[in-house]
Design a protein around this motif. Structure first.
Motif, PDB file in Angstrom:
ATOM      1  N   UNK A  73       0.841  -1.202   0.000  1.00  0.00           N
ATOM      2  CA  UNK A  73       0.000   0.000   0.000  1.00  0.00           C
ATOM      3  C   UNK A  73       0.871   1.246   0.000  1.00  0.00           C
ATOM      4  N   UNK A  74       0.518   2.185  -0.880  1.00  0.00           N
ATOM      5  CA  UNK A  74       1.125   3.514  -0.855  1.00  0.00           C
ATOM      6  C   UNK A  74       0.216   4.401  -0.015  1.00  0.00           C
ATOM      7  N   UNK A  75       0.732   4.867   1.109  1.00  0.00           N
ATOM      8  CA  UNK A  75      -0.057   5.690   2.021  1.00  0.00           C
ATOM      9  C   UNK A  75       0.642   7.025   2.207  1.00  0.00           C
ATOM     10  N   UNK A  76      -0.139   8.081   2.270  1.00  0.00           N
ATOM     11  CA  UNK A  76       0.464   9.390   2.456  1.00  0.00           C
ATOM     12  C   UNK A  76      -0.572  10.463   2.644  1.00  0.00           C
ATOM     13  N   UNK A  77      -0.090  11.666   2.866  1.00  0.00           N
ATOM     14  CA  UNK A  77      -0.963  12.808   3.106  1.00  0.00           C
ATOM     15  C   UNK A  77      -1.303  13.494   1.791  1.00  0.00           C
ATOM     16  N   UNK A  78      -2.210  14.406   1.877  1.00  0.00           N
ATOM     17  CA  UNK A  78      -2.593  15.202   0.711  1.00  0.00           C
ATOM     18  C   UNK A  78      -1.376  15.967   0.192  1.00  0.00           C
ATOM     19  N   UNK A  79      -1.155  15.858  -1.108  1.00  0.00           N
ATOM     20  CA  UNK A  79      -0.053  16.587  -1.718  1.00  0.00           C
ATOM     21  C   UNK A  79       1.282  15.888  -1.643  1.00  0.00           C
ATOM     22  N   UNK A  80       1.335  14.670  -1.123  1.00  0.00           N
ATOM     23  CA  UNK A  80       2.609  13.954  -1.019  1.00  0.00           C
ATOM     24  C   UNK A  80       3.056  13.369  -2.355  1.00  0.00           C
ATOM     25  N   UNK A 152      -6.495   6.313   0.029  1.00  0.00           N
ATOM     26  CA  UNK A 152      -6.921   7.709   0.193  1.00  0.00           C
ATOM     27  C   UNK A 152      -5.951   8.457   1.101  1.00  0.00           C
ATOM     28  N   UNK A 153      -6.045   9.768   1.111  1.00  0.00           N
ATOM     29  CA  UNK A 153      -5.159  10.577   1.956  1.00  0.00           C
ATOM     30  C   UNK A 153      -5.501  10.350   3.428  1.00  0.00           C
ATOM     31  N   UNK A 154      -4.485  10.065   4.234  1.00  0.00           N
ATOM     32  CA  UNK A 154      -4.748   9.791   5.649  1.00  0.00           C
ATOM     33  C   UNK A 154      -5.129  11.045   6.423  1.00  0.00           C
ATOM     34  N   UNK A 155      -4.884  12.237   5.831  1.00  0.00           N
ATOM     35  CA  UNK A 155      -5.258  13.479   6.507  1.00  0.00           C
ATOM     36  C   UNK A 155      -6.449  14.143   5.820  1.00  0.00           C
ATOM     37  N   UNK A 156      -7.213  13.351   5.090  1.00  0.00           N
ATOM     38  CA  UNK A 156      -8.366  13.896   4.371  1.00  0.00           C
ATOM     39  C   UNK A 156      -9.373  14.499   5.349  1.00  0.00           C
ATOM     40  N   UNK A 157     -10.068  15.493   4.841  1.00  0.00           N
ATOM     41  CA  UNK A 157     -11.128  16.091   5.664  1.00  0.00           C
ATOM     42  C   UNK A 157     -12.347  15.187   5.747  1.00  0.00           C
ATOM     43  N   UNK A 158     -12.418  14.188   4.876  1.00  0.00           N
ATOM     44  CA  UNK A 158     -13.515  13.233   4.894  1.00  0.00           C
ATOM     45  C   UNK A 158     -13.199  12.111   5.889  1.00  0.00           C
ATOM     46  N   UNK A 159     -14.068  11.933   6.890  1.00  0.00           N
ATOM     47  CA  UNK A 159     -13.843  10.883   7.889  1.00  0.00           C
ATOM     48  C   UNK A 159     -13.798   9.506   7.235  1.00  0.00           C
ATOM     49  N   UNK A 182       8.217  18.744   2.145  1.00  0.00           N
ATOM     50  CA  UNK A 182       7.981  19.954   2.927  1.00  0.00           C
ATOM     51  C   UNK A 182       7.276  19.656   4.253  1.00  0.00           C
ATOM     52  N   UNK A 183       6.632  18.494   4.356  1.00  0.00           N
ATOM     53  CA  UNK A 183       5.826  18.201   5.557  1.00  0.00           C
ATOM     54  C   UNK A 183       6.158  16.817   6.140  1.00  0.00           C
ATOM     55  N   UNK A 184       7.361  16.319   5.958  1.00  0.00           N
ATOM     56  CA  UNK A 184       7.680  14.962   6.419  1.00  0.00           C
ATOM     57  C   UNK A 184       7.721  14.851   7.940  1.00  0.00           C
ATOM     58  N   UNK A 185       7.801  15.979   8.636  1.00  0.00           N
ATOM     59  CA  UNK A 185       7.810  15.953  10.110  1.00  0.00           C
ATOM     60  C   UNK A 185       6.423  16.159  10.693  1.00  0.00           C
ATOM     61  N   UNK A 186       5.405  16.149   9.850  1.00  0.00           N
ATOM     62  CA  UNK A 186       4.034  16.387  10.315  1.00  0.00           C
ATOM     63  C   UNK A 186       3.647  15.346  11.378  1.00  0.00           C
ATOM     64  N   UNK A 187       3.153  15.832  12.509  1.00  0.00           N
ATOM     65  CA  UNK A 187       2.800  14.924  13.614  1.00  0.00           C
ATOM     66  C   UNK A 187       1.663  13.991  13.245  1.00  0.00           C
ATOM     67  N   UNK A 188       0.854  14.354  12.268  1.00  0.00           N
ATOM     68  CA  UNK A 188      -0.304  13.517  11.916  1.00  0.00           C
ATOM     69  C   UNK A 188       0.117  12.122  11.517  1.00  0.00           C
ATOM     70  N   UNK A 189       1.172  12.003  10.712  1.00  0.00           N
ATOM     71  CA  UNK A 189       1.607  10.677  10.270  1.00  0.00           C
ATOM     72  C   UNK A 189       2.454   9.994  11.336  1.00  0.00           C
ATOM     73  N   UNK A 190       3.243  10.755  12.051  1.00  0.00           N
ATOM     74  CA  UNK A 190       4.125  10.142  13.065  1.00  0.00           C
ATOM     75  C   UNK A 190       3.336   9.654  14.272  1.00  0.00           C
ATOM     76  N   UNK A 191       2.426  10.472  14.774  1.00  0.00           N
ATOM     77  CA  UNK A 191       1.687  10.100  15.984  1.00  0.00           C
ATOM     78  C   UNK A 191       0.603   9.070  15.704  1.00  0.00           C
TER      79      UNK A 191
END
Length: 568
Positions: A73-80, A152-159, A182-191
């Motif tokens: 699986x390729x998983x990531x945030x919006x814009x990754x 899907x984006x793991x930080x999507x605004x859609x639950x 630009x956002x690899x340290x984002x706490x959303x993916x790490x936490x």
């Protein structure tokens, strides 16, 4: 066989053997997981058992479906840039990018080699599927068996999108986390993901994507910083790759990693093994105590002694001793006074120990205990347990539970205490029944009783004969009839000798028999108390000790199962 194919065949066979060994090991760990679920049901917190049950079900289903496919699986945030990377790897525009990103929250699948992937994709609930066809000899041919998912984006605004990511992250074999430079340290993916998956390093790859956007010469520093953050998450050693969906050769290193995962055919096993590590670590807290094989014998004996006191074993022992003397005197006393003894009630009858009386054949009328079946068990008339006795029993139960559960982690102390006291209210009736149904050792009439009884009958007969003789002489004297002329009647008072001799001898014999009866009664009391304590011990074992042992055995089984879960 040439010089090239020989080593390849050997390597292939070695890989098959290693895979078979890995499968056997994972199967053993899954059996241990089943044991955890079975033993823990009703004992452990459901928060611990829910992940274990889910893993047992999920792992069994995944390993049964296909061992020849590897789900990545390729998983990531919006814009990754994960969708662009997905399209580049699959060689087609399968997943929309940028603002055209679909909002359905449904993952896309690219499958290299369509054979047998259908049931696996159905299980994953992936409706959008594309079968990648590669020319003969193409490098991508080495990816046959790969199922690549674009999540899907793991930080999507859609639950719903986030829930879909969570669902598939728990199911896939290999996780490729695509990070924005630009956002690899984002706490959303790490936490939310990386840190909780710290034990899944073997089935994880981290990709720093879109490195073509970084300043020239800064890629290595950015990759090093990602490795530092992963080390803080507990993921030291996880591969960190620099990729680009647009730069020439920007996916080569990732494609090589995927080819290696597919060729090994062990990604699914490694994922299950990592999930088992998570479950095992969560269960460590409930098996952290020492091994506990059995109960402390001294504490068990103390409980039996307390229950024996509450059951009135000592009172029954005294009654048995008194009954033995009572019955011996009744059997060996003089016939002239024996009837007085029979007017006294049997000491055991005063306690309503009907079964004991029936077994000995004692009792008024001699008819009790006869018939086609055993007599019913009557309630005894032992003194009712006082508040002090109940308090002593309660203290003994607590002492037993505390000793059994010493140093054990939660929830075992509570489970052991519940087991020890679970049938506390049943104890009085069970003890009463045990006393009433115990053979008190009075079933056999000693031979010497019969012998003394016969001798007493003979002496009584002689005394009676002497008395009748004296009565006859008295009648002759009153009637002034001539006495018999034999010298014996003038020289020896035979009637008096018979009467007094028979009475005195009977009295002495009765006294001697009583002394012997007292000695024998003490032995019978000891025998009765021993049997009563054994009966009380059986009650203690059934109502207290066995339930406690069951909990300790469950703890031991769970401890062994968790240890097996840890064996990689």
């Amino acid at each position: 066989m040439n010089d090239v194919t020989g080593p390849r065949l050997q390597a292939g066979r070695r890989a098959e053997r290693e895979r078979a060994t890995a499968e056997e090991h994972v199967a053993a760990r899954l059996r241990a997981l089943d044991q955890v679920v079975r033993v823990g049901a009703g004992r452990l917190d459901e928060a611990l058992l829910v992940p274990a049950r889910a893993l047992a079900r999920r792992a069994g289903e995944r390993l049964r479906l296909s061992g020849t496919h590897t789900v990545v699986a390729l998983a990531g945030a919006t814009g990754s840039g994960k969708s662009s990377l997905f399209n580049a790897l699959s060689g087609a525009d399968l997943s929309a990018v940028g603002v055209r990103r679909p909002t359905t929250g449904v993952a896309h699948a690219a499958v290299w080699g369509a054979e047998g992937a259908g049931p696996l994709l159905d299980w994953l609930e992936i409706p959008r599927r594309h079968h990648v066809r590669t020319p003969e000899g193409d490098v991508a041919e080495n990816l046959r068996g790969l199922v690549l998912l674009d999540l899907p984006d793991h930080d999507s605004t859609e639950v719903a999108h986030r829930l879909e990511v969570d669902r598939l992250v728990a199911l896939v074999d290999v996780l490729v986390w695509v990070l924005d430079p630009q956002k690899y340290a984002d706490a959303a993916v790490h936490d939310r993901y990386l840190r909780p998956l710290a034990r899944h390093g073997e089935v994880m790859v981290v990709v720093l994507n879109q490195v073509d956007r970084l300043p020239v010469g800064s890629t290595d520093a950015a990759v090093a910083d990602v490795r530092r953050l992963l080390a803080d998450d507990g993921l030291t050693g996880v591969p960190v790759l620099a990729t680009s969906a647009v730069a020439q050769g920007g996916q080569d290193e990732l494609r090589s990693v995927l080819i290696g995962a597919v060729a090994a055919h062990r990604a699914a096993l490694r994922r299950v093994s990592a999930d088992l590590d998570d479950v095992a670590a969560a269960l460590d807290v409930v098996v952290a105590g020492p091994a506990r094989n059995d109960l402390d014998p001294a504490t068990s004996r103390a409980l039996t002694a307390t229950l024996s006191s509450a059951a009135g074993v000592a009172a029954v022992g005294v009654a048995v001793q008194q009954a033995a003397v009572h019955r011996a005197v009744a059997a060996t006393g003089s016939p002239f006074t024996r009837w007085l003894r029979r007017l006294r009630p049997d000491p055991l009858r005063r306690l309503h120990l009907d079964r004991a009386l029936a077994r000995t054949g004692a009792g008024d009328g001699g008819g009790e205990g006869q018939g086609s079946g055993p007599p019913p068990v009557a309630r005894t008339s032992l003194p009712a347990s006082t508040a002090v006795e109940r308090s002593r029993v309660d203290v003994a139960l607590r002492a037993l539970a505390d000793s059994a559960a010493e140093d054990l982690p939660a929830p075992w102390p509570d489970a052991v205490r519940t087991a020890a006291r679970g049938r506390f209210e049943d104890l009085p009736d069970a003890l009463d029944r045990a006393v009433a149904t115990t053979d008190l050792g009075l079933t056999r009439t000693p031979v010497w009783w019969r012998a003394v009884g016969l001798l007493q009958a003979l002496l009584a007969t002689l005394a009676l004969a002497g008395g009748l003789w004296l009565a006859a002489l008295y009648v002759l004297t009153v009637l002034r009839l001539p006495e018999p002329g034999t010298p014996m009647f003038r020289e020896v008072p035979a009637p008096t000798a018979l009467l007094l001799g028979g009475l005195l001898a009977g009295l002495l014999l009765a006294l001697l028999a009583r002394l012997l009866a007292v000695v024998g009664a003490r032995r019978r009391r000891a025998t009765a108390e021993m049997r009563l304590r054994e009966a009380v011990a059986a009650v203690a074992d059934e109502l207290v000790l066995s339930p406690v042992r069951t909990e300790l055995t469950a703890y031991g089984h769970l401890r062994d199962a968790v240890a097996q879960l840890h064996r990689r």
